[in-house]
Design a protein around this motif. Sequence first.
Motif, PDB file in Angstrom:
ATOM      1  N   GLY A   1       0.864  -1.178   0.000  1.00 33.94           N
ATOM      2  CA  GLY A   1       0.000   0.000   0.000  1.00 33.94           C
ATOM      3  C   GLY A   1       0.894   1.219   0.000  1.00 33.94           C
ATOM      4  N   VAL A   2       0.480   2.279  -0.666  1.00 35.73           N
ATOM      5  CA  VAL A   2       1.356   3.448  -0.736  1.00 35.73           C
ATOM      6  C   VAL A   2       0.558   4.742  -0.619  1.00 35.73           C
ATOM      7  CG1 VAL A   2       1.319   3.517  -3.264  1.00 35.73           C
ATOM      8  CG2 VAL A   2       3.247   4.519  -2.044  1.00 35.73           C
ATOM      9  N   VAL A   3       1.154   5.669   0.139  1.00 38.57           N
ATOM     10  CA  VAL A   3       0.571   7.015   0.222  1.00 38.57           C
ATOM     11  C   VAL A   3       1.635   7.969  -0.305  1.00 38.57           C
ATOM     12  CG1 VAL A   3      -0.440   8.752   1.731  1.00 38.57           C
ATOM     13  CG2 VAL A   3      -0.582   6.333   2.352  1.00 38.57           C
ATOM     14  N   PHE A   4       1.333   8.617  -1.418  1.00 41.44           N
ATOM     15  CA  PHE A   4       2.315   9.534  -1.987  1.00 41.44           C
ATOM     16  C   PHE A   4       2.099  10.952  -1.475  1.00 41.44           C
ATOM     17  CE2 PHE A   4       3.522   6.412  -5.250  1.00 41.44           C
ATOM     18  CZ  PHE A   4       4.886   6.617  -5.235  1.00 41.44           C
ATOM     19  N   GLN A   5       3.186  11.691  -1.506  1.00 42.17           N
ATOM     20  CA  GLN A   5       3.161  13.083  -1.073  1.00 42.17           C
ATOM     21  C   GLN A   5       2.115  13.885  -1.865  1.00 42.17           C
ATOM     22  OE1 GLN A   5       7.206  14.315  -1.397  1.00 42.17           O
ATOM     23  NE2 GLN A   5       7.027  15.837   0.233  1.00 42.17           N
ATOM     24  N   ASP A   6       2.019  13.577  -3.172  1.00 41.18           N
ATOM     25  CA  ASP A   6       1.063  14.317  -4.010  1.00 41.18           C
ATOM     26  C   ASP A   6      -0.244  13.519  -4.185  1.00 41.18           C
ATOM     27  OD1 ASP A   6       2.175  12.345  -5.498  1.00 41.18           O
ATOM     28  OD2 ASP A   6       2.740  13.569  -7.216  1.00 41.18           O
ATOM     29  N   PHE A   7      -0.481  12.598  -3.322  1.00 39.62           N
ATOM     30  CA  PHE A   7      -1.732  11.817  -3.199  1.00 39.62           C
ATOM     31  C   PHE A   7      -1.995  10.852  -4.356  1.00 39.62           C
ATOM     32  CE2 PHE A   7      -2.775  16.265  -1.718  1.00 39.62           C
ATOM     33  CZ  PHE A   7      -2.238  16.079  -0.457  1.00 39.62           C
ATOM     34  N   ARG A   8      -1.779  11.317  -5.594  1.00 41.76           N
ATOM     35  CA  ARG A   8      -2.028  10.502  -6.789  1.00 41.76           C
ATOM     36  C   ARG A   8      -3.439   9.916  -6.803  1.00 41.76           C
ATOM     37  NH1 ARG A   8       2.712   8.295  -9.300  1.00 41.76           N
ATOM     38  NH2 ARG A   8       4.358   9.829  -9.021  1.00 41.76           N
ATOM     39  N   LEU A   9      -4.431  10.743  -6.548  1.00 39.21           N
ATOM     40  CA  LEU A   9      -5.825  10.287  -6.652  1.00 39.21           C
ATOM     41  C   LEU A   9      -6.289  10.481  -8.080  1.00 39.21           C
ATOM     42  CD1 LEU A   9      -7.255  11.894  -3.382  1.00 39.21           C
ATOM     43  CD2 LEU A   9      -6.491   9.534  -3.720  1.00 39.21           C
ATOM     44  N   LEU A  10      -7.251   9.680  -8.511  1.00 39.96           N
ATOM     45  CA  LEU A  10      -7.799   9.836  -9.863  1.00 39.96           C
ATOM     46  C   LEU A  10      -8.963  10.824  -9.801  1.00 39.96           C
ATOM     47  CD1 LEU A  10      -7.689   6.168 -11.206  1.00 39.96           C
ATOM     48  CD2 LEU A  10      -5.959   7.953 -11.275  1.00 39.96           C
ATOM     49  N   ASP A  11      -8.777  11.946 -10.477  1.00 38.96           N
ATOM     50  CA  ASP A  11      -9.739  13.045 -10.363  1.00 38.96           C
ATOM     51  C   ASP A  11     -11.127  12.708 -10.899  1.00 38.96           C
ATOM     52  OD1 ASP A  11      -7.918  14.578  -9.122  1.00 38.96           O
ATOM     53  OD2 ASP A  11      -7.408  15.826 -10.857  1.00 38.96           O
ATOM     54  N   HIS A  12     -11.200  11.750 -11.834  1.00 35.22           N
ATOM     55  CA  HIS A  12     -12.514  11.444 -12.410  1.00 35.22           C
ATOM     56  C   HIS A  12     -13.293  10.427 -11.577  1.00 35.22           C
ATOM     57  CE1 HIS A  12      -9.861   8.355 -13.989  1.00 35.22           C
ATOM     58  NE2 HIS A  12     -10.928   7.611 -14.225  1.00 35.22           N
ATOM     59  N   LEU A  13     -12.670   9.947 -10.504  1.00 38.26           N
ATOM     60  CA  LEU A  13     -13.376   8.979  -9.641  1.00 38.26           C
ATOM     61  C   LEU A  13     -13.742   9.644  -8.314  1.00 38.26           C
ATOM     62  CD1 LEU A  13     -11.204   5.737 -10.072  1.00 38.26           C
ATOM     63  CD2 LEU A  13     -13.268   6.376 -11.316  1.00 38.26           C
ATOM     64  N   SER A  14     -14.812   9.150  -7.709  1.00 40.33           N
ATOM     65  CA  SER A  14     -15.213   9.675  -6.396  1.00 40.33           C
ATOM     66  C   SER A  14     -14.243   9.171  -5.325  1.00 40.33           C
ATOM     67  CB  SER A  14     -16.629   9.192  -6.074  1.00 40.33           C
ATOM     68  OG  SER A  14     -16.603   7.788  -5.910  1.00 40.33           O
ATOM     69  N   ALA A  15     -14.367   9.745  -4.128  1.00 44.75           N
ATOM     70  CA  ALA A  15     -13.521   9.296  -3.023  1.00 44.75           C
ATOM     71  C   ALA A  15     -13.713   7.798  -2.802  1.00 44.75           C
ATOM     72  CB  ALA A  15     -13.886  10.073  -1.754  1.00 44.75           C
ATOM     73  N   TYR A  16     -14.965   7.364  -2.860  1.00 39.33           N
ATOM     74  CA  TYR A  16     -15.283   5.936  -2.667  1.00 39.33           C
ATOM     75  C   TYR A  16     -14.562   5.084  -3.723  1.00 39.33           C
ATOM     76  CZ  TYR A  16     -17.961   1.609  -2.992  1.00 39.33           C
ATOM     77  OH  TYR A  16     -18.309   0.296  -3.077  1.00 39.33           O
ATOM     78  N   ASP A  17     -14.680   5.497  -5.007  1.00 41.32           N
ATOM     79  CA  ASP A  17     -14.073   4.708  -6.088  1.00 41.32           C
ATOM     80  C   ASP A  17     -12.551   4.724  -6.011  1.00 41.32           C
ATOM     81  OD1 ASP A  17     -16.416   3.772  -7.249  1.00 41.32           O
ATOM     82  OD2 ASP A  17     -16.706   5.628  -8.366  1.00 41.32           O
ATOM     83  N   ASN A  18     -11.994   5.864  -5.564  1.00 36.53           N
ATOM     84  CA  ASN A  18     -10.541   5.916  -5.405  1.00 36.53           C
ATOM     85  C   ASN A  18     -10.077   4.919  -4.351  1.00 36.53           C
ATOM     86  OD1 ASN A  18      -8.680   7.939  -6.829  1.00 36.53           O
ATOM     87  ND2 ASN A  18     -10.555   9.127  -6.558  1.00 36.53           N
ATOM     88  N   VAL A  19     -10.793   4.878  -3.228  1.00 39.79           N
ATOM     89  CA  VAL A  19     -10.402   3.968  -2.149  1.00 39.79           C
ATOM     90  C   VAL A  19     -10.606   2.510  -2.591  1.00 39.79           C
ATOM     91  CG1 VAL A  19     -10.928   3.256   0.228  1.00 39.79           C
ATOM     92  CG2 VAL A  19     -10.860   5.681  -0.364  1.00 39.79           C
ATOM     93  N   ALA A  20     -11.671   2.283  -3.352  1.00 40.46           N
ATOM     94  CA  ALA A  20     -11.998   0.902  -3.753  1.00 40.46           C
ATOM     95  C   ALA A  20     -11.119   0.399  -4.908  1.00 40.46           C
ATOM     96  CB  ALA A  20     -13.467   0.831  -4.173  1.00 40.46           C
ATOM     97  N   LEU A  21     -10.318   1.301  -5.499  1.00 41.15           N
ATOM     98  CA  LEU A  21      -9.562   0.946  -6.704  1.00 41.15           C
ATOM     99  C   LEU A  21      -8.673  -0.307  -6.539  1.00 41.15           C
ATOM    100  CD1 LEU A  21      -9.325   2.053  -9.585  1.00 41.15           C
ATOM    101  CD2 LEU A  21      -7.362   3.379  -8.838  1.00 41.15           C
ATOM    102  N   PRO A  22      -7.898  -0.415  -5.455  1.00 42.66           N
ATOM    103  CA  PRO A  22      -7.049  -1.613  -5.330  1.00 42.66           C
ATOM    104  C   PRO A  22      -7.876  -2.910  -5.279  1.00 42.66           C
ATOM    105  CG  PRO A  22      -6.408   0.044  -3.732  1.00 42.66           C
ATOM    106  CD  PRO A  22      -7.688   0.515  -4.328  1.00 42.66           C
TER     107      PRO A  22
END
Lengths: 239, 267
Positions: free
Chosen positions: A82-103
């Motif tokens: 699991g990784v947390v990057f300094q610049d977060f690297r979230l996918l802007d087109h996905l919701s918070a839920y979908d970002n978390v569920a991605l893995p």
Amino acid sequence: MIRFENVGMRYGSGPEILRDISFHIAPGSLHFLTGPSGAGKTSLLKLMLLTHRPSRGLISLFGADLATTPRHVFPEIRRRVGVVFQDFRLLDHLSAYDNVALPLRVASLREAEYRENVIELLTWVGLGDRIDARPPTLSGGEKQRVAIARAVVAKPDLLLADEPTGNVDPEMGDRLLRLFMELNKLGTSVIIATHDFAILDRYAAPEMRLRDGYMTYMTTVQAQKQRERHPLSRKRSRA
Amino acid sequence: MCYLAALSLGSALAVNRLSENWTSDLAGQITVTVKSVRGVSLDQQMDGALAVLETTKGVLLARAASDGELKALLTPYLGNSVEIDRLPIPKLIFVQIDTINKPDFEELATRLTEAAPGAALDDHSRWNAQLQSFATGLASVGLAVLLLTTVATIATVIYATRAGLLANRDTIEVLHMVGAQDRFIAGEFQNHFWSLGLIAGCIGLAAAAITFWGFASLTDHSTSLLTPDFTPTAIEIASLLLIPIFASLVSMVTARLTALSVIGQMP
């Protein structure tokens, strides 16, 4: 679990960012990776995450020598990290839920299997009411919490965090660090890159220190035991 | 691209149908020309030729062309003022034959010459071959355009996929980071281009349908043998409906292979 032997790394044909890095991290351990900005902390994490290859040396992750491991096996290894990057690297087109569920989604799990866990985790990091929000509408701290939730949702064997508390208030920072500690107690190895020495003083954990691409210090087992008995000795050694 | 593909396929099908019409029209008819020969009257020769034709197996109907019909045939070349009786033109016999059990043309020609020395049999095979060759050429051009359109579509999708991969490099890195297999990422591109191909295919097909409808409205194929009928048959409609599916499949497979090739070069 992680073994580096004389590892060097450079970007393209530029100078070496990391030089002669050698260390071993045991399963279930927790380390702080410290050093000034530009010391190579993020680059070291990238090597552990297999997003970059070393220019020399040997890296072994979960018993697999990366030099001889076929590329198609890398995703399996990455799923254990699991990784947390300094610049977060979230996918802007996905919701918070979908970002978390991605893995979990890329691991071919059905939504019914993980939906509850994802919502619970988002609630735990204080974003229960923002599960449908997209990253551009979230504050820096909220993005960081989403990134942390994404990193821990699949209960990885190794958690890499690059300045995980940099954008949150001290109270939330403590809460997130406690989450990492709890994960560590459950058997996840954790490496937290930070230049916040206050965190190091608060939590008794071994330190890996980088400077100008070299690993200048790594807490030995004996020193760690001594430090756990006398927390102030850590401050003296850094001085 | 789909519009061009639908136009080229539709045109090729229309020309093919036109060629079949020519063939079937010519295949069921032959013509006997009877020229005047010294020593035998033209009427005598006509009676002899008709008698031979009527007793030939495979001949359904044989009748002499009337003066009016001969005049109608010559009018485009000689004008209305022509007096057929005063011209030494041959007589014609129109013969309808059974297209399945055709008569033996060689044997028939020999018997006709015996009965009427000035008779010559034209089974239209020379014209038929030339028309067929012409139509096949036109249809081949249509199919070549279709092939070129497919190649151009593949090239466009490769370029678009590469541009998409470049534009979404951060997203791909994140997907890699969370353990996505290459085929998962390629699958996302593949699905995107599948739906894009399907939508583009439907739009192209609809535009082509409007164009064909326009052609069909502007041209009257019943008055010209060289103008194809642009109203498609059921089988042709089914073939044209395959274009959006074909376009989607081409886009999907191309996008997948391109994505796998590009992602495969990443660490």
